[in-house]
Design an enzyme around this catalytic site. Structure first.
Site, PDB file in Angstrom:
ATOM      1  N   ASP A   1      -7.225  12.648   2.947  1.00 37.64           N
ATOM      2  CA  ASP A   1      -7.638  14.031   2.777  1.00 37.64           C
ATOM      3  C   ASP A   1      -8.744  14.038   1.720  1.00 37.64           C
ATOM      4  OD1 ASP A   1      -7.514  16.863   2.909  1.00 37.64           O
ATOM      5  OD2 ASP A   1      -6.383  16.845   1.038  1.00 37.64           O
TER       6      ASP A   1
ATOM      7  N   CYS B   1      27.224 -13.767   0.868  1.00 34.70           N
ATOM      8  CA  CYS B   1      28.506 -13.046   0.860  1.00 34.70           C
ATOM      9  C   CYS B   1      28.269 -11.538   0.843  1.00 34.70           C
ATOM     10  CB  CYS B   1      29.332 -13.439  -0.362  1.00 34.70           C
ATOM     11  SG  CYS B   1      29.685 -15.210  -0.448  1.00 34.70           S
TER      12      CYS B   1
ATOM     13  N   CYS C   1      26.759 -14.008  -4.758  1.00 35.73           N
ATOM     14  CA  CYS C   1      26.324 -14.747  -3.571  1.00 35.73           C
ATOM     15  C   CYS C   1      25.648 -13.777  -2.613  1.00 35.73           C
ATOM     16  CB  CYS C   1      27.517 -15.414  -2.904  1.00 35.73           C
ATOM     17  SG  CYS C   1      27.161 -16.073  -1.255  1.00 35.73           S
TER      18      CYS C   1
ATOM     19  N   ASP D   1      -2.389  15.156  -0.549  1.00 34.21           N
ATOM     20  CA  ASP D   1      -1.674  15.746  -1.681  1.00 34.21           C
ATOM     21  C   ASP D   1      -1.265  17.185  -1.444  1.00 34.21           C
ATOM     22  OD1 ASP D   1      -4.174  17.020  -1.917  1.00 34.21           O
ATOM     23  OD2 ASP D   1      -3.857  17.296  -4.069  1.00 34.21           O
TER      24      ASP D   1
ATOM     25  N   ASP E   1      -0.462  18.773   4.167  1.00 36.90           N
ATOM     26  CA  ASP E   1      -0.572  17.363   4.562  1.00 36.90           C
ATOM     27  C   ASP E   1       0.773  16.765   4.959  1.00 36.90           C
ATOM     28  OD1 ASP E   1      -3.301  17.255   4.072  1.00 36.90           O
ATOM     29  OD2 ASP E   1      -3.027  16.766   1.958  1.00 36.90           O
TER      30      ASP E   1
END
Length: 809
Positions: A511, A101, A98, A705, A709
Site C-alpha cells: 500500500d 518424546c 526429549c 497499514d 487493507d
C-alpha cells in the site's frame, strides 16, 4: 507503607456502570477495619485491595457494594482468555528433555476426549491446551503422559519473571549428571589402564567395566525398563541399552562403557545447548518487568508489575526499562526503542508523549501514567506473539515429525536384517561373519571369523544412530531462533508457517499511504502565477486563509509557513465551503483557497494555471484573480528507496496498490524504484489486483497499514502490517513490523530465508551423517563411538547451527 505487609489482590466489579458509585464503593471499602488500602478504577472496573484473609473479606465487601449499588458483583480478576468456544491455557512440562518424546506425547494427547486443540512446543517446554475446562483435563493428561514418559510434571505457566537466583538453584542439585559422568569416567579410565598395562583376568575386568557401566547408564537402563512396561519400545534409552548390552555380550567391555560415557556426555551438552539457546531467545523477547515503582503522594512503593492498574503513576529512573504502556506526565528523556522496534537511534520523549513498555529510559527521570495493565502492554503482546508463533508449526516440522515415526522402526529392522540375514546372503569374498575376533582359532565360517565385518557389531552401531532426536529437535529450534531474531529487530512473525511461506514469495505488493510514505501531508512547493508575488508571499497568504482550518491539508500549509517564519495574518472573516475550500477576508482583500471547483464557482480565470504531475494542489485567488497554487503530497519514508532496492536484489518483484491518483502513485514509484503501479483502486479492487499479480509472478506478500487493507492482508500468501497501522490490519497480518519502517521488509525476507535454509541444513546434515555412518559400518569402517557422534554429537551441532540466526547482522 501501611499496607506493605498485607496480601494484595485485584477484583473485577462486574455490572458497575456508574463512576460516582465506583467512587462511593472505594470510599466505603477503605473505611473497613480489615482493609489497609483500596482503590477502584472505573475505566477498567478493577478493585485493588490490600488486606489479610481476602477470602473472608470478599463476602463483607460484597455486602458493602450491595448497600451502594444493586447488580454489581465482585469477582477475582482472571487472566484474559483467548477468543473461541474453548478456553485456552498454557502449561509448562517440567522434565521434558526429549524432542521426539514431545512429538509422541502431543500426538497421543490430541486424541483424548475433551481436547479441542493441543500443541507442545519443545523449545519452550510449553503445552498450549484448548478445552472447555483445561484444568479439569490435567489429571487425564498427566496419566497419559506418565504412561509414555516418566519424570514430567505439568504446572500452569507462571507469567512472572523468574529471578536469577531461583533459576540458578538447579545447578547445585544432587541430581547433577556431572557427578555420575565424572565417577563413571574415572572407573572407565582405570579399567582402560589396567587392560593395557596389566594382565588382569577377564572376570575382574568385566566386573570393573560393569560397575562403570551401571554408574553411567543406570538411569538409562531404569528409564528403558519403565518405558518398555508402558509399550514405548523404540525410544533412545532402549536402543542405547540394547546396543551397549550387546557389546557386553560380545565381550567388547571397554566399547560398551565408552559408548555409554560418550552418549551421556553428548546428552549433557545437548541439554545445555538446548537450554542455552532457549534462554538466549527468551531473553531477547521477554521484556516483562517483575516489579514497578508506584508513586503515592511523595512516597514510592515497589509492587508487583501484575498489580499495577490503569491510572497508576510509576517512576522510571534513568537506565530503567519502561515497565508498562503509558503516557509521560512529568519529565523528559531520550528513549532507546531498539528492544521493541529494532531502531538503534534513541528518540526524545517529553510530557504528554505516549510511551510503550520494553523501551529503555536512557537519561532523565520520568513519571508515567499507566494506560494498559501488564497483560495488555506491549511487552506481554510481544512475548505472547513469540510464544504463539513457536507453537504454530511449519510444514517441514510436521513432515519431520511424521518421518521420525517411520525412521526409527526402519533403522531397527534394517539393523536386524544386517545382523541376522546379511552373513548368509553375501558371498564369502565379502568376508561377513556374525562375530569377528582376531584371536579366534577355530574354523572360519558364517558364524565366526578372524577378519572382515561383524554383522552383530555393525547392527549394534545402527541401533545407536536410530534415534531421530537430532532431526526432531533441530527444525523447531531453527524456526524458534528465527522468530527470536525477528523480534530483536522489531519484526513479529505470528508463526512458523509465515516464515516458511515468506521464503517462497516472488512479489511484494505494498500500500502507499502509511507504508511507503509517512502518511502525512507536507507542502512540496508554492508556484506563484506570474510576477504578482513571491513563493513565500503565496504561502503566507494561504496559511492566513487556512489558519482556523482543521483539515490536514490546511494544517500542512500553516506548518510550512511557520517553519519558514512567515508572517501569518488572522482573517477578519472566514467561510468554509464544503467540498470546495475556504473564503477568507484579509487586509489584502478576499482570498480563496481550494480546488478547481471553488475557482470555477467564483468565476476565477485559470488560464495561468499549470497542473502539476503529482500531489494534491490548493489553488489560490486574491480579489477574484488567480495568484498561484501550492502542491502538497505525502512524504516518502527515508528508507523506502534503499528498502525497495534491497528487495529487488533478493530477486523479488515490487508493486504498489493505492487508491490515490495515478500521478501521485507514479511519482512515488519513480522516486523509490517500484516495478509496478496500480492506482485509483477501491478497497475491493485491491484484492482482485493482488490475485492478478499472483497469477503473473507467483506467491505474494502484501504490506499495508490501513483498516481497509485487512481483506488484502488476509488474502495474500503472507500478510504484513506496519505496527503504527490499524488494529484490524495488525490482527489480520502474518507479520507485524513494529518500527513501521520499510527496511523491515527485506530484513524479514532475509530472516525467513536464513531460517528455512538452516532448518534444511540441519535435516540434510543429520540424515547425511547417519547414512554415511551406516555405509561405513557396512564396510567395516564405523564403530559405536562414531555412531554416538552421529546421534548426540549431531544434535549439538544442529542446535549450535540453529542459534546462528540470533546473531544475524
Amino acid at each position: 507503607m501501611p499496607d506493605e505487609d498485607l496480601e494484595k489482590k485485584v477484583y473485577i466489579l462486574e455490572g458497575i456502570d456508574c463512576a460516582n458509585c465506583a467512587a462511593k464503593i472505594e470510599a466505603k471499602i477503605r473505611q473497613m477495619p480489615e482493609v489497609g488500602f483500596a482503590s477502584v478504577a472505573f475505566a477498567t472496573k478493577q478493585l485493588r485491595v490490600s488486606a489479610n484473609n481476602q477470602a473472608e473479606l470478599l463476602p463483607k465487601m460484597q455486602a458493602v457494594v450491595d448497600s451502594i449499588e444493586d447488580g454489581v458483583t465482585i469477582v477475582p480478576r482472571q487472566r484474559k482468555k483467548l477468543s473461541g468456544i474453548s478456553n485456552t491455557k498454557v502449561y509448562i512440562l517440567e522434565g521434558l528433555d526429549c524432542a521426539n518424546c514431545a512429538a509422541k506425547i502431543e500426538a497421543k494427547l490430541r486424541t483424548l476426549n475433551g481436547v479441542d486443540d493441543l500443541t507442545i512446543t519443545y523449545a519452550t517446554k510449553q503445552m498450549k491446551l484448548s478445552a472447555k475446562n483445561p484444568d479439569q483435563m490435567i489429571p487425564m493428561i498427566k496419566e497419559t503422559i506418565d504412561a509414555m514418559e516418566d519424570g514430567i510434571t505439568i504446572v500452569p505457566k507462571d507469567n512472572k519473571v523468574i529471578k536469577s537466583e531461583e533459576a540458578g538453584e538447579k545447578k547445585f542439585s544432587f541430581n547433577n549428571p556431572l557427578v555420575s559422568i565424572g565417577v563413571g569416567a574415572g572407573i572407565f579410565i582405570i579399567g582402560e589402564i589396567l587392560e593395557h598395562v596389566g594382565n588382569v583376568p577377564t572376570i575382574p575386568m568385566f566386573a570393573l567395566f560393569l560397575i562403570a557401566y551401571l554408574v553411567l547408564g543406570g538411569k538409562v537402563l531404569i528409564t528403558a525398563g519403565k518405558n518398555i512396561m508402558k509399550g514405548q519400545v523404540f525410544d533412545e534409552n532402549f536402543l542405547m541399552c540394547i546396543a551397549t548390552i550387546g557389546a557386553f555380550c560380545i565381550q567388547e567391555f571397554p566399547e560398551a562403557v565408552g559408548v555409554m560415557l560418550f552418549y551421556r556426555i553428548g546428552e549433557y551438552f545437548e541439554e545445555k545447548a538446548t537450554e542455552q539457546s532457549r534462554t538466549q531467545i527468551m531473553e531477547a523477547v521477554d521484556l516483562r518487568p517483575e516489579v514497578v515503582n508506584l508513586v503515592i503522594g511523595n512516597d514510592v512503593r515497589i509492587i508487583d508489575a501484575e498489580e499495577a492498574n490503569v491510572g497508576d503513576i510509576l517512576l522510571v529512573r534513568p537506565g530503567d526499562r519502561i515497565p508498562l504502556d503509558g503516557v509521560i506526565i512529568d519529565g523528559e528523556s531520550r528513549i532507546d526503542t531498539s528492544p521493541v522496534t529494532g531502531e538503534p537511534v534513541p528518540v526524545m520523549a517529553k510530557t504528554g508523549d505516549n510511551i510503550v513498555s520494553g523501551c529503555v529510559n536512557t537519561s532523565g527521570q520520568l513519571k508515567i501514567r499507566v494506560e494498559k495493565i501488564l497483560e495488555e502492554s506491549m511487552v506481554t503482546r510481544i512475548l505472547d506473539s513469540v510464544e504463539n508463533a513457536a507453537a504454530s508449526k511449519p510444514n517441514i516440522d510436521k513432515f519431520i515429525t511424521r518421518f521420525a515415526r517411520v525412521y526409527t522402526p526402519f533403522v531397527v529392522l534394517f539393523a536386524l536384517f544386517v545382523a541376522v540375514v546379511l552373513p548368509f546372503i553375501l558371498p564369502d569374498s565379502l568376508n561377513w561373519h556374525f562375530f569377528v575376533d582376531s584371536a579366534y582359532t577355530g574354523t572360519v565360517n558364517t558364524i565366526h571369523g578372524t577378519s572382515g565385518t561383524a554383522s552383530i557389531y555393525t547392527a549394534l552401531t545402527f541401533l545407536v544412530i536410530s534415534c531421530p532426536c537430532a532431526l526432531v529437535l533441530s527444525v523447531p529450534l531453527a524456526f524458534f531462533s528465527g522468530i527470536g531474531a525477528g523480534s530483536k529487530k522489531g519484526i513479529l512473525f505470528k508463526g512458523g508457517i509465515a516464515i516458511e511461506s515468506l521464503k517462497n514469495v516472488k512479489a511484494i505488493v505494498m500500500d502507499k499511504t502509511g507504508t511507503i510514505t509517512k502518511g502525512n501531508f507536507v507542502v512540496q512547493k508554492a508556484n506563484p502565477a506570474g510576477n504578482a508575488m513571491t513563493a513565500n508571499d503565496l504561502l503566507a497568504i494561504s496559511a492566513s486563509c487556512e489558519l482556523s482550518s482543521t483539515h490536514p491539508i490546511g494544517n500542512s500549509i500553516v506548518e510550512a509557513a511557520e517553519e519558514k517564519g512567515l508572517s501569518i495574518e488572522r482573517p477578519s472573516k472566514v467561510e468554509e465551503i464544503a467540498g470546495h475550500g475556504i473564503r477568507a477576508e484579509l487586509s489584502r482583500g478576499v482570498v480563496l483557497c481550494g480546488n478547481r471547483k471553488l475557482m470555477d464557482a467564483q468565476n476565477v480565470d485559470l488560464s495561468a494555471y499549470q497542473k502539476e504531475n503529482f500531489g494534491t494542489e490548493v489553488l489560490v485567488a486574491v480579489n477574484g484573480k488567480f495568484v498561484g497554487n501550492i502542491v502538497i503530497s505525502d512524504t516518502v519514508k527515508d528508507d523506502a528507496k534503499d528498502a525497495i532496492a534491497a528487495v529487488k536484489k533478493q530477486g523479488i518483484i515490487t508493486a504498489m496498490l493505492t487508491g490515490d491518483a495515478q500521478e501521485s502513485a507514479d511519482a512515488v514509484a519513480k522516486e523509490t524504484g517500484i516495478d509496478e503501479v496500480h492506482a485509483k483502486l477501491l478497497p475491493q479492487d485491491k484484492l482482485s489486483e493482488l490475485k492478478k499479480i499472483r497469477e503473473n509472478h507467483g506467491a505474494v506478500m502484501f504490506v499495508g497499514d490501513g483498516i481497509n487493507d485487512a481483506p488484502v492482508l488476509a488474502g495474500a500468501d503472507v500478510g504484513a502490517a506496519m505496527g503504527s497501522g490499524a488494529d484490524a490490519a495488525i490482527e489480520a497480518a502474518d507479520v507485524v513490523f513494529m518500527n513501521s519502517e520499510m527496511k523491515a521488509i527485506p530484513e524479514a525476507v532475509g530472516i525467513a530465508k536464513m531460517t528455512n535454509s538452516i532448518s534444511w541444513q540441519n535435516v540434510v546434515f543429520a540424515l547425511a551423517i547417519k547414512i554415511i555412518v551406516m555405509i561405513m559400518g557396512l564396510f567395516g569402517f564405523a564403530n559405536m563411538w562414531i555412531a554416538v557422534f552421529a546421534d548426540t554429537g549431531v544434535s549439538v551441532l544442529c542446535l549450535l547451527n540453529s542459534i546462528r540466526i540470533l546473531h544475524r547482522k
